[in-house]
Design an enzyme around this catalytic site. Structure first.
Site, PDB file in Angstrom:
ATOM      1  CB  SER A  14      -0.907   0.022   1.230  1.00 41.62           C
ATOM      2  OG  SER A  14      -1.710  -1.129   1.246  1.00 41.62           O
ATOM      3  CB  CYS A  43      -3.423  -3.998   2.426  1.00 42.08           C
ATOM      4  SG  CYS A  43      -5.118  -3.469   2.212  1.00 42.08           S
ATOM      5  CE  LYS A  51      -9.918  -8.013   8.151  1.00 45.04           C
ATOM      6  NZ  LYS A  51      -8.909  -7.403   8.988  1.00 45.04           N
ATOM      7  CE1 TYR A 179      -6.884  -3.473  14.791  1.00 45.98           C
ATOM      8  CE2 TYR A 179      -4.938  -3.609  16.175  1.00 45.98           C
ATOM      9  CZ  TYR A 179      -5.928  -2.854  15.571  1.00 45.98           C
ATOM     10  OH  TYR A 179      -5.950  -1.504  15.743  1.00 45.98           O
ATOM     11  CD  GLU A 183      -9.435  -8.377  12.199  1.00 44.26           C
ATOM     12  OE1 GLU A 183      -8.619  -8.839  11.365  1.00 44.26           O
ATOM     13  OE2 GLU A 183      -9.712  -7.162  12.278  1.00 44.26           O
ATOM     14  NE  ARG A 206      -0.140  -6.415  25.708  1.00 47.08           N
ATOM     15  CZ  ARG A 206       0.857  -5.695  25.200  1.00 47.08           C
ATOM     16  NH1 ARG A 206       1.062  -4.473  25.612  1.00 47.08           N
ATOM     17  NH2 ARG A 206       1.652  -6.205  24.272  1.00 47.08           N
ATOM     18  CG  HIS A 436     -35.599   6.798  16.417  1.00 40.58           C
ATOM     19  ND1 HIS A 436     -35.049   6.100  17.472  1.00 40.58           N
ATOM     20  CD2 HIS A 436     -36.899   6.449  16.354  1.00 40.58           C
ATOM     21  CE1 HIS A 436     -35.990   5.361  18.026  1.00 40.58           C
ATOM     22  NE2 HIS A 436     -37.113   5.541  17.370  1.00 40.58           N
TER      23      HIS A 436
HETATM   24  P1  NDP Z   1      -0.960  -7.781  17.732  1.00 39.71           P
HETATM   25  O1  NDP Z   1       0.277  -7.111  18.137  1.00 39.71           O
HETATM   26  O2  NDP Z   1      -2.232  -7.012  17.635  1.00 39.71           O
HETATM   27  O3  NDP Z   1      -1.223  -9.035  18.667  1.00 39.71           O
HETATM   28  C1  NDP Z   1      -0.252 -10.006  18.884  1.00 39.71           C
HETATM   29  C2  NDP Z   1      -0.771 -10.969  19.922  1.00 39.71           C
HETATM   30  O4  NDP Z   1       0.126 -12.052  20.056  1.00 39.71           O
HETATM   31  C3  NDP Z   1      -0.910 -10.322  21.280  1.00 39.71           C
HETATM   32  O5  NDP Z   1      -2.065 -10.825  21.875  1.00 39.71           O
HETATM   33  C4  NDP Z   1       0.351 -10.770  21.989  1.00 39.71           C
HETATM   34  O6  NDP Z   1       0.222 -10.863  23.372  1.00 39.71           O
HETATM   35  C5  NDP Z   1       0.530 -12.162  21.408  1.00 39.71           C
HETATM   36  N1  NDP Z   1       1.907 -12.617  21.453  1.00 39.71           N
HETATM   37  C6  NDP Z   1       3.010 -11.957  21.049  1.00 39.71           C
HETATM   38  N2  NDP Z   1       4.105 -12.701  21.231  1.00 39.71           N
HETATM   39  C7  NDP Z   1       3.703 -13.864  21.774  1.00 39.71           C
HETATM   40  C8  NDP Z   1       4.390 -15.031  22.211  1.00 39.71           C
HETATM   41  N3  NDP Z   1       5.713 -15.135  22.130  1.00 39.71           N
HETATM   42  N4  NDP Z   1       3.642 -16.027  22.717  1.00 39.71           N
HETATM   43  C9  NDP Z   1       2.299 -15.909  22.815  1.00 39.71           C
HETATM   44  N5  NDP Z   1       1.610 -14.835  22.430  1.00 39.71           N
HETATM   45  C10 NDP Z   1       2.299 -13.818  21.905  1.00 39.71           C
HETATM   46  O7  NDP Z   1      -0.588  -8.462  16.352  1.00 39.71           O
HETATM   47  P2  NDP Z   1      -1.436  -9.115  15.201  1.00 39.71           P
HETATM   48  O8  NDP Z   1      -0.548 -10.146  14.630  1.00 39.71           O
HETATM   49  O9  NDP Z   1      -2.788  -9.510  15.653  1.00 39.71           O
HETATM   50  O10 NDP Z   1      -1.592  -7.917  14.195  1.00 39.71           O
HETATM   51  C11 NDP Z   1      -0.453  -7.167  13.793  1.00 39.71           C
HETATM   52  C12 NDP Z   1      -0.818  -5.760  13.487  1.00 39.71           C
HETATM   53  O11 NDP Z   1      -1.468  -5.708  12.232  1.00 39.71           O
HETATM   54  C13 NDP Z   1      -1.822  -5.132  14.455  1.00 39.71           C
HETATM   55  O12 NDP Z   1      -1.216  -4.602  15.586  1.00 39.71           O
HETATM   56  C14 NDP Z   1      -2.456  -4.077  13.598  1.00 39.71           C
HETATM   57  O13 NDP Z   1      -1.631  -2.942  13.636  1.00 39.71           O
HETATM   58  C15 NDP Z   1      -2.452  -4.705  12.227  1.00 39.71           C
HETATM   59  N6  NDP Z   1      -3.775  -5.308  11.898  1.00 39.71           N
HETATM   60  C16 NDP Z   1      -4.865  -4.504  11.815  1.00 39.71           C
HETATM   61  C17 NDP Z   1      -6.095  -5.021  11.524  1.00 39.71           C
HETATM   62  C18 NDP Z   1      -7.282  -4.127  11.434  1.00 39.71           C
HETATM   63  O14 NDP Z   1      -7.108  -2.911  11.336  1.00 39.71           O
HETATM   64  N7  NDP Z   1      -8.492  -4.657  11.499  1.00 39.71           N
HETATM   65  C19 NDP Z   1      -6.285  -6.453  11.268  1.00 39.71           C
HETATM   66  C20 NDP Z   1      -5.074  -7.209  11.413  1.00 39.71           C
HETATM   67  C21 NDP Z   1      -3.881  -6.652  11.710  1.00 39.71           C
HETATM   68  P3  NDP Z   1       0.450  -9.603  24.351  1.00 39.71           P
HETATM   69  O15 NDP Z   1      -0.759  -8.740  24.223  1.00 39.71           O
HETATM   70  O16 NDP Z   1       0.576 -10.235  25.692  1.00 39.71           O
HETATM   71  O17 NDP Z   1       1.707  -8.942  23.884  1.00 39.71           O
END
Ligand code: NDP
Length: 453
Positions: A14, A43, A51, A179, A183, A206, A436
């Site tokens: 993108s 994307c 997605k 995310y 999802e 988080r 409404h």
């Molecule tokens: P995120 O950073 O949102 O989430 C990663 C998750 O994996 C968290 O819950 C994290 O836990 C967990 N995690 C990380 N490391 C480990 C580990 N070693 N063992 C177990 N669990 C772990 O990443 P995503 O991959 O979901 O998405 C990446 C990014 O892509 C997002 O942050 C967003 O910016 C973008 N995105 C946006 C979307 C949208 O706009 N709808 C859709 C998809 C992606 P903890 O919280 O404890 O760190």
């Protein structure tokens, strides 16, 4: 000094495509772009677009169930035909990739379908050995899914693989609480897969508003996802086509597939950064200033490779700001304040601005929140409640955050984001007439704070 190109873009996602198109088509620069994979990037090819199509597909069984309550007594979802959907998905992605290529061609961009690396601050080397010089180089290589190291991690899928499964599994373990994990838990659940989701922390999502996180978690469970928090994965063993998984608590067992949705990392490996003296950050991100400029003045970076706000529209704005700055001589920063986003769970979470916890840290606030059964949900006989929430600064009266959990929350939050971006106060919301009957009217009819802090 004469250069082969005014701009060489590495990465056709993108951010890269937008920068190349604007610099060439609008600013009249001589532009090249190298992409080693498919044009369109995360994307279009393996993220937002496929997605969202899967989100649509997975929503129909619920809608059909509701339809029966509305008098469509014979409506039945039947079995989901993955092959049919997948064939159409592939065709759609091909079409979109074609459009991206056409756009670049029309803008006069020279495209190289191969990997590129930095050779020096003004030189790019392609995988086939050819070298080109450029006055400016833009790194827009995006990110990739990250898998935590553990025995058997190689058996797990990432979001890259999910769109091209040969068949839908009957059971799936999804690891993560962000995310992508949330999802896909909803998508797979909607498509009829028995989904278990485990998350290592106390509550999923988080960083989002606490009440909204709890609301989404509850509704995900109500819709059928077997969600366990405070649980981590330890190892995966292949077992005759299935996978035996050991966790720290619930969720140990056998699954047809395991999906790691455990975050993403910037794609900065093997880019030749060492040849130009760019040092990456802790996660491999390329550090840039507010204009996207790296430590090397001729080299800029935008999008996920900089690991700031990893969202498509943000990368696009960063790319446009880069072109304004460098090719139109108008120094422009991409605005990273009040960026709205939606998590496409079922129901969706739309959010813009601060969550209650973050806002409370910064000063006195009023919290307006209502969870209610929407008209269509109530009529369909479902207990599911929508959540509308506003965080208001007690002093300035500005609405600092808006959080919505309901069907179509993504569509709603886009419009609320305009108001918040303009600095709307609670009184501005109050004097806005309700539409409404809608769910969103709740945003302009909440009169009394549920709490102050
Ligand atoms: P995120 O950073 O949102 O989430 C990663 C998750 O994996 C968290 O819950 C994290 O836990 C967990 N995690 C990380 N490391 C480990 C580990 N070693 N063992 C177990 N669990 C772990 O990443 P995503 O991959 O979901 O998405 C990446 C990014 O892509 C997002 O942050 C967003 O910016 C973008 N995105 C946006 C979307 C949208 O706009 N709808 C859709 C998809 C992606 P903890 O919280 O404890 O760190």
């Amino acid at each position: 000094m004469n250069f082969d190109f005014d701009l060489f873009v590495i990465g056709g996602g993108s951010g890269g495509v937008r920068a190349a198109r604007l610099a060439s088509g609008e600013a009249g620069a001589k532009v090249a772009l190298a992409e080693e994979d498919r044009m369109g990037g995360t994307c279009v090819i393996r993220g937002c677009v496929p997605k969202k199509l899967m989100v649509f597909a997975s929503g129909y069984p619920g809608q059909i169930e509701d339809a029966r309550a509305f008098g469509w007594r014979q409506a039945r979802a039947g079995r989901f035909d993955w092959d049919h959907f997948h064939e159409r998905l592939v065709a759609e992605l091909d079409r979109l990739e074609g459009l991206y290529r056409q756009t670049l061609k029309k803008a006069g961009v020279t495209v190289f379908d191969q990997r590129a690396r930095l050779a020096d601050p003004h030189t790019v080397e392609l995988a086939d050995g050819r070298r080109f010089t450029a006055r400016h180089i833009l790194i827009a290589t995006g990110g990739r899914p990250f898998k935590p190291a553990m025995p058997g991690a190689e058996h797990a899928l990432t979001s890259n693989d999910v769109f091209h499964l040969e068949r839908l599994p009957e059971t799936m373990l999804i690891v993560g609480g962000g995310y992508i994990a949330c999802e896909f838990a909803c998508i797979m659940n909607g498509l009829g897969v028995k989904v278990t989701q485990i998350y290592r922390g106390a509550q999923i999502l988080r960083g989002f508003d606490g009440e909204a996180r709890g609301h989404v978690a509850e509704l995900i469970r109500t819709r059928g996802v077997d969600l366990h928090v405070g649980t981590d994965i330890l190892e995966i063993h292949e077992n005759g086509g299935n996978f035996r998984v050991k966790t720290t608590g619930a969720g140990s067992g056998e699954y047809d597939q395991v999906l790691f949705a455990t975050g993403r990392l910037p794609n900065s490996d093997d880019l030749g950064l060492e040849n130009v003296g760019i040092e990456t950050g802790r996660r491999g991100e390329i550090p840039v200033d507010e204009y996207g400029q790296t430590a090397v003045p001729s080299i800029f970076a935008v999008g996920d490779v900089t690991d700031r706000i990893n969202l498509t529209p943000v990368a696009i704005r960063e790319a446009a700001a880069f072109v304004e700055t460098v090719f139109h001589g108008r120094p422009t920063k991409a605005d990273h304040e009040m960026v709205a986003s939606a998590v496409f769970t079922q129901p969706e979470l739309g959010t813009v601005g601060m969550g209650e916890e973050e806002a409370r840290e910064r000063g006195a606030i009023e919290v307006y929140s209502n969870s209610f059964r929407a008209m269509h949900t109530g009529f369909a006989g479902r207990e599911e409640r929508a959540l509308m929430k506003l965080i208001v600064c007690a002093e300035s009266r500005r609405v600092l955050g808006c959080h919505i959990v309901c069907d179509q929350a993504g569509e709603m939050i886009q419009l609320a984001a305009v108001a918040l971006k303009m600095g709307a106060t609670k009184e501005d919301f109050d004097r806005t007439m309700a539409v409404h009957p809608t769910m969103a009217e709740e945003l302009v009819t909440m009169k009394t704070p549920v709490r102050t802090a």
